[in-house]
Motif scaffolding. Structure first.
Motif, PDB file in Angstrom:
ATOM      1  N   LEU A  16     -15.257  10.458  14.280  1.00 24.94           N
ATOM      2  CA  LEU A  16     -15.880   9.617  15.325  1.00 24.94           C
ATOM      3  C   LEU A  16     -16.114   8.210  14.810  1.00 24.94           C
ATOM      4  N   VAL A  17     -16.568   8.098  13.537  1.00 30.12           N
ATOM      5  CA  VAL A  17     -16.790   6.775  12.958  1.00 30.12           C
ATOM      6  C   VAL A  17     -15.487   6.021  12.811  1.00 30.12           C
ATOM      7  N   ALA A  18     -14.488   6.768  12.334  1.00 27.68           N
ATOM      8  CA  ALA A  18     -13.177   6.105  12.184  1.00 27.68           C
ATOM      9  C   ALA A  18     -12.641   5.668  13.529  1.00 27.68           C
ATOM     10  N   GLY A  19     -12.783   6.491  14.539  1.00 21.34           N
ATOM     11  CA  GLY A  19     -12.310   6.084  15.912  1.00 21.34           C
ATOM     12  C   GLY A  19     -13.061   4.898  16.427  1.00 21.34           C
ATOM     13  N   GLY A  20     -14.385   4.857  16.105  1.00 15.68           N
ATOM     14  CA  GLY A  20     -15.161   3.685  16.575  1.00 15.68           C
ATOM     15  C   GLY A  20     -14.703   2.421  15.885  1.00 15.68           C
ATOM     16  N   ILE A  21     -14.422   2.581  14.540  1.00 18.72           N
ATOM     17  CA  ILE A  21     -13.983   1.386  13.811  1.00 18.72           C
ATOM     18  C   ILE A  21     -12.630   0.919  14.330  1.00 18.72           C
ATOM     19  N   VAL A  22     -11.736   1.893  14.544  1.00 18.38           N
ATOM     20  CA  VAL A  22     -10.411   1.512  15.068  1.00 18.38           C
ATOM     21  C   VAL A  22     -10.554   0.869  16.446  1.00 18.38           C
ATOM     22  N   SER A  23     -11.401   1.495  17.270  1.00 21.17           N
ATOM     23  CA  SER A  23     -11.588   0.943  18.636  1.00 21.17           C
ATOM     24  C   SER A  23     -12.168  -0.463  18.569  1.00 21.17           C
ATOM     25  N   TRP A  24     -13.073  -0.673  17.574  1.00 16.06           N
ATOM     26  CA  TRP A  24     -13.676  -2.009  17.461  1.00 16.06           C
ATOM     27  C   TRP A  24     -12.643  -3.039  17.078  1.00 16.06           C
ATOM     28  N   PHE A  25     -11.746  -2.674  16.137  1.00 13.35           N
ATOM     29  CA  PHE A  25     -10.681  -3.603  15.743  1.00 13.35           C
ATOM     30  C   PHE A  25      -9.735  -3.889  16.903  1.00 13.35           C
ATOM     31  N   ILE A  26      -9.400  -2.810  17.627  1.00 11.97           N
ATOM     32  CA  ILE A  26      -8.480  -2.998  18.778  1.00 11.97           C
ATOM     33  C   ILE A  26      -9.115  -3.894  19.819  1.00 11.97           C
ATOM     34  N   LYS A  28     -11.500  -6.109  19.405  1.00 11.55           N
ATOM     35  CA  LYS A  28     -11.622  -7.477  18.896  1.00 11.55           C
ATOM     36  C   LYS A  28     -10.304  -8.205  19.009  1.00 11.55           C
ATOM     37  N   LYS A  29      -9.205  -7.468  18.692  1.00 13.62           N
ATOM     38  CA  LYS A  29      -7.886  -8.117  18.801  1.00 13.62           C
ATOM     39  C   LYS A  29      -7.569  -8.468  20.246  1.00 13.62           C
ATOM     40  N   GLY A  30      -7.935  -7.530  21.180  1.00 12.85           N
ATOM     41  CA  GLY A  30      -7.674  -7.818  22.618  1.00 12.85           C
ATOM     42  C   GLY A  30      -8.484  -9.000  23.114  1.00 12.85           C
ATOM     43  N   LEU A  31      -9.738  -9.020  22.648  1.00 14.47           N
ATOM     44  CA  LEU A  31     -10.590 -10.157  23.068  1.00 14.47           C
ATOM     45  C   LEU A  31     -10.053 -11.469  22.531  1.00 14.47           C
ATOM     46  N   SER A  33      -6.915 -12.178  21.868  1.00 10.41           N
ATOM     47  CA  SER A  33      -5.712 -12.573  22.640  1.00 10.41           C
ATOM     48  C   SER A  33      -6.109 -13.133  23.997  1.00 10.41           C
ATOM     49  N   ARG A  34      -7.132 -12.519  24.618  1.00  8.61           N
ATOM     50  CA  ARG A  34      -7.595 -13.024  25.919  1.00  8.61           C
ATOM     51  C   ARG A  34      -8.194 -14.427  25.751  1.00  8.61           C
ATOM     52  N   GLU A  35      -8.927 -14.570  24.663  1.00  4.48           N
ATOM     53  CA  GLU A  35      -9.514 -15.884  24.420  1.00  4.48           C
ATOM     54  C   GLU A  35      -8.445 -16.942  24.240  1.00  4.48           C
ATOM     55  N   LEU A  36      -7.375 -16.578  23.533  1.00  2.00           N
ATOM     56  CA  LEU A  36      -6.266 -17.532  23.359  1.00  2.00           C
ATOM     57  C   LEU A  36      -5.621 -17.863  24.701  1.00  2.00           C
ATOM     58  N   VAL A  37      -5.424 -16.808  25.537  1.00  2.55           N
ATOM     59  CA  VAL A  37      -4.823 -17.056  26.879  1.00  2.55           C
ATOM     60  C   VAL A  37      -5.729 -17.959  27.715  1.00  2.55           C
ATOM     61  N   ALA A  38      -7.043 -17.670  27.645  1.00  2.85           N
ATOM     62  CA  ALA A  38      -7.988 -18.497  28.420  1.00  2.85           C
ATOM     63  C   ALA A  38      -7.988 -19.934  27.942  1.00  2.85           C
ATOM     64  N   ILE A  39      -7.917 -20.064  26.592  1.00  2.00           N
ATOM     65  CA  ILE A  39      -7.886 -21.431  26.042  1.00  2.00           C
ATOM     66  C   ILE A  39      -6.633 -22.155  26.499  1.00  2.00           C
ATOM     67  N   GLU A  40      -5.498 -21.449  26.455  1.00  2.00           N
ATOM     68  CA  GLU A  40      -4.254 -22.082  26.906  1.00  2.00           C
ATOM     69  C   GLU A  40      -4.328 -22.456  28.379  1.00  2.00           C
ATOM     70  N   ARG A  41      -4.906 -21.532  29.138  1.00  2.00           N
ATOM     71  CA  ARG A  41      -5.027 -21.811  30.588  1.00  2.00           C
ATOM     72  C   ARG A  41      -5.969 -22.997  30.825  1.00  2.00           C
ATOM     73  N   ALA A  42      -7.041 -23.027  30.073  1.00  2.00           N
ATOM     74  CA  ALA A  42      -7.981 -24.151  30.230  1.00  2.00           C
ATOM     75  C   ALA A  42      -7.326 -25.466  29.857  1.00  2.00           C
ATOM     76  N   LYS A  43      -6.524 -25.415  28.752  1.00  2.00           N
ATOM     77  CA  LYS A  43      -5.811 -26.629  28.370  1.00  2.00           C
ATOM     78  C   LYS A  43      -4.860 -27.075  29.473  1.00  2.00           C
ATOM     79  N   ALA A  44      -4.152 -26.094  30.093  1.00  2.00           N
ATOM     80  CA  ALA A  44      -3.216 -26.438  31.178  1.00  2.00           C
ATOM     81  C   ALA A  44      -3.962 -27.059  32.356  1.00  2.00           C
ATOM     82  N   ILE A  45      -5.152 -26.456  32.684  1.00  2.00           N
ATOM     83  CA  ILE A  45      -5.936 -26.986  33.811  1.00  2.00           C
ATOM     84  C   ILE A  45      -6.414 -28.401  33.521  1.00  2.00           C
TER      85      ILE A  45
END
Length: 522
Positions: A16-26, A28-31, A33-45
Motif C-alpha cells: 500500500l505504501v509503495a502504491g501510494g508512493i508510485v501514485s504520488w510520483f505519477i 506529480k508528473k501529470g500535474l 505536464s498540465r502546468e506546462l500545458v497551462a503555461i504554454e496556453r497562457a503564453k499563447a493567450i
C-alpha cells in the motif's frame, strides 16, 4: 499462523505504501505536464492579446491622425473664410477711403478755385483802385490843359472825364462777368444733373393708367334686360343722353361702358348706378337721372379742384382755373392720368425750386397749371401750351407762371427761370417707366427679362421685379445656397443686369435666403 498473518499484513502495508508512493510520483508528473500545458496556453493567450493590442493601437493611431487631419482642414478652411471676409472688409474700407479722399480732393480743389477767384477779384479791385488814382491825376492835368489850350470850361472837361471813366469801368466789369460765366458753365452741367437726380429720388410716384372702358358690375344678369328695355329703347336713351357706348353681352354680372372721354364715361357709370339702385328704368327717368348726375359731377369736379389746390398749398386760383384742375381727373395724356401727372410735376418743381433757392409756391403753381390747356370746354385748334397760357393770362396769373405754361414745349421763348424747370419736370414725370402707355409694353418686357435673367441661376426659387423695376428680389432655396453664396449671387446678378440690360437709374438686387424648421405635434 500468526506469523504468516503478520507477514501478510506487513506485505500489504508495504504494498500500500509503495502504491501510494508510485501514485504520488505519477500524480506529480501529470500535474507538472498540465502546468506546462497551462503555461504554454497562457503564453499563447498573452501573445494573442499583445498582437490584438498592437493592432488596436495602430487603428487608434490611424483614427487619431485622420481626426487631426480633418480638424486641421476645417480649421484651415475657417481661417481661409475669415481671411476672405477680412480682405472684402479691407477692400470696402479702401473704397470708402478712396471715395473720401476724392471728396476731400474735390473740396480742396473747389476751395483753391474759390481762393483763386477771390485773389483775382482782389487784384481786379487793386487794379481798379490804381486806375482811379491814374484817372484822378489825368483828370487834374486834363483840366489844366483843357483850360489853357482848348479854352473849355471845367464842366465840359468833367463831362469828358466821366465818359472816359464809364467806358473803362464798363470794360473791366464785362471782363469780370465773362470770367464768372465761363466758370459757371463748367460747373452748371454737373450741378444740374445732381439736382435732377435728387429730385427724382425724393418724389413718390404712382402708376395709374386710364383705360377707354369702364366695367359696371351688377348683382345678377336680370338687370341687363331692364337696362336694355323693350326693343332696346332704354339703352338707346342712355347712350343718347350720355354719349357713351353701352355694351351688354354674355359677360356675367357686368356691363361695359366704352368711351374715349372719361368725363362722359363717369357720367354714364354714376347714372346707371342710380337707375339700377332705384329700379325704375325708362327713357324719361333716364334723362332726369342723367341731368341730375351731370350737375353732381360738375360739383364733384369743382370739389376735386379745391381739394387738389389745398393739398398742394396753392391759394388764390380763379374759379375757372379750379374747375379746370378738377376736370384733369377725368382726362388722360398717352394713358397717364392728367391730374396725377400735374400733381407730380408740381411736387417735382417744388423740390427743384428748393434746391435752386427759388420761389417754391410759384414753381408748384406753374407745375400744376402747365397742362391746363388740355381741359378747356371748347378746345380750339391751338397747341395746348399756348391755349393754357392764354387761359392763365385771362385769369390774371403771374407772368412767370404764364411763360412757364406756354414755353414748356418750346412754343414760345422762355423768359423766366421757372420755364425750364417746368419743362424738365414734365419730361421726368412723362418719361418714367410705366407712366405712359406708349412705353408700357417695353417696360413690362424689361421687367420680365429681368426676372428671367435671375431665374437662370442655380438655387433660385422665385424672382420679383418691384418698385417699377428699380429693385429685383431673388428668393433662393436655403438647402442649395448658403449665406456666402447668396452674397456672391447678388453680386453676379447685379453685374449681369448691368452688362446685358438697358434700364434707367439703378437696380437694387436683394437676395433673400430663408431657413424654416417645421415639425408636427401629434
Amino acid at each position: 499462523m500468526e506469523d504468516s498473518l503478520i507477514i501478510m499484513i506487513a506485505v500489504g502495508v508495504l504494498a500500500l505504501v509503495a502504491g501510494g508512493i508510485v501514485s504520488w510520483f505519477i500524480l506529480k508528473k501529470g500535474l507538472k505536464s498540465r502546468e506546462l500545458v497551462a503555461i504554454e496556453r497562457a503564453k499563447a493567450i498573452v501573445k494573442d492579446a499583445e498582437n490584438d493590442a498592437e493592432v488596436m493601437k495602430k487603428n487608434k493611431i490611424l483614427e487619431a491622425k485622420e481626426k487631426f487631419l480633418q480638424l486641421k482642414s476645417e480649421h484651415e478652411r475657417h481661417i481661409s473664410e475669415k481671411e476672405k471676409a477680412a480682405v472684402l472688409a479691407e477692400n470696402r474700407i479702401k473704397q470708402k477711403e478712396q471715395a473720401l479722399a476724392q471728396k476731400t480732393e474735390q473740396t480742396q480743389r473747389k476751395q483753391q478755385e474759390f481762393d483763386t477767384l477771390q485773389s483775382n477779384l482782389k487784384n481786379q479791385l487793386s487794379i481798379l483802385d490804381g486806375k482811379k488814382e491814374e484817372l484822378a491825376k489825368m483828370h487834374s492835368r486834363q483840366v489844366e490843359q483843357l483850360e489853357k489850350i482848348s479854352g473849355l470850361s471845367v464842366e465840359q472837361a468833367k463831362g469828358q472825364l466821366v465818359e472816359a471813366l464809364k467806358e473803362e469801368a464798363k470794360t473791366n466789369a464785362l471782363s469780370y462777368i465773362k470770367d464768372i460765366m465761363e466758370e459757371a458753365k463748367l460747373t452748371a452741367n454737373k450741378e444740374a444733373k445732381k439736382i435732377v437726380i435728387q429730385t427724382i429720388q425724393r418724389v413718390a410716384t404712382e402708376h395709374a393708367i386710364e383705360n377707354a372702358v369702364t366695367v359696371f358690375h351688377i348683382e345678377n344678369d336680370d338687370v341687363k334686360g331692364r337696362v336694355i328695355g323693350r326693343e332696346g329703347r332704354n339703352i338707346r336713351a342712355l347712350e343718347a343722353a350720355t354719349g357713351v357706348e353701352i355694351i351688354v353681352d354674355d359677360t356675367p354680372e357686368s356691363i361695359i361702358l366704352s368711351c374715349f372721354d372719361p368725363v362722359r364715361r363717369e357720367l354714364a357709370r354714376l347714372a346707371l348706378h342710380q337707375l339700377v339702385t332705384d329700379g325704375r328704368i325708362h327713357p324719361a327717368r333716364i334723362e332726369e337721372v342723367v341731368a341730375k348726375v351731370k350737375r353732381q359731377l360738375e360739383d364733384e369736379i369743382v370739389e376735386v379742384g379745391k381739394r387738389t389746390t389745398i393739398d398742394l398749398g396753392i391759394h388764390g386760383l380763379a374759379p375757372e382755373m379750379i374747375r379746370m384742375v378738377g376736370r384733369m381727373k377725368y382726362r388722360s395724356s398717352y394713358g397717364q392720368n392728367l391730374l396725377q401727372h400735374s400733381r407730380e410735376v408740381a411736387n417735382l418743381c417744388a423740390l427743384m425750386a428748393t434746391e435752386l433757392g427759388l420761389n417754391v409756391k410759384l414753381a408748384k403753381r406753374a407745375g400744376l397749371l402747365h397742362d391746363i390747356g388740355k381741359v378747356p370746354d371748347d378746345e380750339p385748334e391751338l397747341p395746348h401750351a399756348i391755349l393754357g397760357m392764354k387761359i392763365a393770362e385771362r385769369n390774371k396769373e403771374n407772368p412767370e407762371v404764364c411763360n412757364a405754361i406756354g414755353a414748356h414745349h418750346d412754343e414760345i421763348e422762355m423768359t423766366s427761370i421757372l420755364s425750364p424747370i417746368v419743362q424738365v419736370c414734365d419730361a421726368i414725370s412723362g418719361a418714367r417707366p410705366g407712366a405712359r402707355r406708349e412705353v408700357l409694353e417695353s417696360y413690362i418686357k424689361r421687367l420680365k427679362d429681368m426676372e428671367a435673367l435671375a431665374m437662370g441661376y442655380q438655387g433660385v426659387d422665385k424672382t420679383f421685379a418691384i418698385q417699377a423695376g428699380r429693385e429685383l428680389r431673388v428668393i433662393v432655396l436655403s438647402e442649395k445656397v448658403n449665406d456666402k453664396q447668396a452674397e456672391m449671387l447678388s453680386f453676379d446678378i447685379a453685374n449681369k443686369i448691368q452688362n446685358e440690360m438697358t434700364y434707367p437709374g439703378q437696380v437694387k438686387v436683394t437676395v433673400i435666403r430663408e431657413t424654416r424648421s417645421v415639425n408636427y405635434a401629434k
